[in-house]
Motif scaffolding. Structure first.
Motif, short mmCIF file in Angstrom:
data_model
loop_
_atom_site.label_atom_id
_atom_site.label_comp_id
_atom_site.label_asym_id
_atom_site.label_seq_id
_atom_site.Cartn_x
_atom_site.Cartn_y
_atom_site.Cartn_z
N LEU A 66 -3.19 -35.17 -88.78
CA LEU A 66 -3.14 -37.04 -88.43
C LEU A 66 -2.04 -37.47 -89.14
O LEU A 66 -1.70 -38.60 -88.92
N TYR A 67 -2.39 -37.39 -90.42
CA TYR A 67 -1.46 -38.27 -91.50
C TYR A 67 0.06 -38.04 -90.91
O TYR A 67 1.25 -38.54 -91.35
N GLU A 68 0.84 -36.52 -90.73
CA GLU A 68 1.63 -36.66 -90.53
C GLU A 68 2.38 -36.98 -89.05
O GLU A 68 3.63 -37.95 -89.31
N TYR A 69 1.63 -37.09 -87.91
CA TYR A 69 2.51 -37.86 -87.38
C TYR A 69 2.37 -39.54 -87.37
O TYR A 69 3.08 -40.12 -87.16
N ALA A 70 0.97 -39.84 -88.44
CA ALA A 70 1.37 -41.28 -89.25
C ALA A 70 2.47 -41.16 -89.99
O ALA A 70 3.28 -42.66 -89.82
N ARG A 71 3.42 -40.73 -90.43
CA ARG A 71 3.96 -40.34 -91.60
C ARG A 71 4.98 -40.32 -90.75
O ARG A 71 6.58 -41.05 -90.68
N ASP A 72 5.18 -40.23 -89.24
CA ASP A 72 6.48 -40.31 -88.60
C ASP A 72 6.75 -41.70 -86.79
O ASP A 72 7.55 -41.39 -86.64
N GLY A 73 5.66 -42.72 -87.27
CA GLY A 73 5.10 -43.62 -86.84
C GLY A 73 4.67 -43.26 -85.28
O GLY A 73 4.61 -44.32 -84.78
N GLU A 74 3.99 -42.27 -85.40
CA GLU A 74 3.24 -42.22 -84.16
C GLU A 74 1.52 -42.23 -83.85
O GLU A 74 1.45 -42.23 -85.60
N THR A 75 1.33 -42.35 -83.14
CA THR A 75 0.18 -43.00 -83.18
C THR A 75 -0.45 -41.92 -82.00
O THR A 75 -0.15 -42.26 -80.78
N VAL A 76 -1.42 -41.31 -81.55
CA VAL A 76 -1.88 -40.14 -81.08
C VAL A 76 -3.36 -40.65 -80.39
O VAL A 76 -3.84 -41.24 -81.09
N GLU A 77 -3.61 -40.05 -79.43
CA GLU A 77 -5.08 -40.60 -78.54
C GLU A 77 -6.14 -39.90 -80.24
O GLU A 77 -6.40 -38.68 -79.61
N ARG A 78 -7.36 -40.24 -80.61
CA ARG A 78 -8.52 -40.29 -81.15
C ARG A 78 -9.39 -39.91 -80.29
O ARG A 78 -9.31 -41.44 -79.76
N GLU A 79 -10.37 -39.03 -79.87
CA GLU A 79 -11.81 -38.69 -79.83
C GLU A 79 -12.45 -39.39 -80.72
O GLU A 79 -12.85 -38.99 -82.06
N ALA A 80 -13.81 -40.54 -79.98
CA ALA A 80 -14.70 -40.91 -81.22
C ALA A 80 -15.41 -39.76 -81.02
O ALA A 80 -16.07 -38.79 -80.20
N ARG A 81 -16.18 -40.36 -82.45
CA ARG A 81 -17.21 -39.10 -83.36
C ARG A 81 -18.66 -39.60 -83.67
O ARG A 81 -17.81 -40.90 -83.73
N HIS A 82 -19.31 -39.08 -83.18
CA HIS A 82 -21.07 -39.55 -84.27
C HIS A 82 -20.74 -39.37 -85.25
O HIS A 82 -21.10 -38.19 -85.28
N VAL A 83 -21.67 -39.95 -85.51
CA VAL A 83 -22.03 -40.13 -86.95
C VAL A 83 -23.12 -41.38 -87.53
O VAL A 83 -23.46 -41.66 -86.54
N VAL A 84 -24.14 -40.32 -88.05
CA VAL A 84 -24.95 -41.58 -88.67
C VAL A 84 -25.45 -42.00 -89.68
O VAL A 84 -24.78 -41.75 -91.19
#
Length: 316
Positions: A126-144
């Motif tokens: 994901l950080y490579e997309y971010a470096r290129d100025g892109e935002t991609v869809e991410r699914e929410a994750r279940h954490v506790v």
């Protein structure tokens, strides 16, 4: 070189940079770490060498404890102090609102992973997309979030902030937690400090630093390594005799009087070891992991005979 080094990762180094430095100091051939820490984070980073790398996944899944400081009223692009400021807002929340929001984020929650993370989308971090100025869809994750403790709070002045202790499940992004808490308080926020104080059974009191490792002699560095079986603390121990050990190391199932256990750590004499009435039984050594079901011991991750022999030689 086989064992586990509990490192207190310093500020400014990536987890891999810290690993490579320790690997060089120990002259180890094979190494890995159990759970990445950002360069701006410090604290407990178990490093696995040799045969210990076979069990490192177990501690990627372990619960972790962090202490962090969330700077309120300022959002950054990365969610921490490394990123550029993208928004500022006044901090008008009350003590009561802080307590209510922290309660809301305790227990099972959903998180959307940050763009500045190593999580992959279509094979690309994901950080490579971010470096290129892109935002991609991410699914929410279940954490506790098992515990979310308020250690200190400053809501007035030039740098309003919250200092928190977080005990959480694997996969939790503390940067995202800090940002989400800031949003829930209506002012936004970002992390200005993050320290991992524990992972699984290991805590910061057991750790050594790279500086201490550099100052050590070669023998002292090796002496800092914990045995490989320290990674299998939650496993039920199973002991085999010489014949059983040989078959187990060949991947053959063994029959015995064992109750069903999902995780077992298997010990036995080293390869080729034999005992007699006049000689004591060879000292047991870790052979690998597995599970027991229906009276059978089923092999899982196995050490090689060479690894076992090297561990025995180092211990003598």
């Amino acid at each position: 070189m086989h064992g586990v080094l509990l490192l207190d990762k310093p500020l400014g180094l990536s987890s891999n940079q810290a690993l490579q430095k320790a690997k060089w100091l120990l002259r180890a051939e094979k190494a890995g770490h159990t759970g990445t820490l950002d360069p701006l984070a410090t604290g407990v980073l178990p490093l696995c060498f040799g045969a210990a790398t076979k069990f490192s996944q177990l501690h990627l899944d372990a619960d972790k404890t962090y202490e962090t400081t969330v700077r309120l009223g300022v959002k950054t692009r990365t969610g921490d102090a490394e990123g550029e400021v993208i928004e500022t807002r006044p901090v008008t929340c009350s003590v009561g609102q802080v307590v209510e929001v922290l309660d809301r984020f305790t227990g099972p929650i959903e998180q959307v992973p940050p763009m500045h993370s190593a999580l992959k989308k279509d094979g690309k971090p994901l950080y490579e997309y971010a470096r290129d100025g892109e935002t991609v869809e991410r699914e929410a994750r279940h954490v506790v979030i098992h515990e979310l403790e308020l250690l200190d709070m400053q809501l007035q002045g030039e740098a309003p902030q919250l200092r928190l202790r977080v005990r959480c499940s694997k996969g939790t992004y503390i940067r995202t937690l800090g940002e989400d808490i800031g949003e829930a308080l209506g002012c936004g926020g970002h992390l200005i400090m993050l320290r991992r104080t524990a992972t699984g059974p290991f805590d910061e009191s057991q750790c050594t630093t790279l500086e201490a490792l550099e100052a050590d002699s070669e023998a002292q560095r090796v002496a800092r390594l914990l045995p490989v079986d320290i990674l299998l603390g939650g496993h039920t121990p199973v002991a085999l005799d010489a014949e059983g050990a040989g078959r187990f190391l060949s991947g053959v199932r063994r029959r015995g009087n064992w109750p069903d256990q999902g995780q077992v750590a298997v010990f036995g004499p080293g390869p080729g070891a034999e005992s007699s009435e006049n000689e004591p039984s060879p000292r047991p050594v870790l052979l690998g992991s597995g599970h027991t079901q229906g009276g059978e011991l089923i092999p899982g991750r196995l050490l090689s005979p060479i690894e076992i022999q090297q561990i025995l030689e180092t211990a003598t």
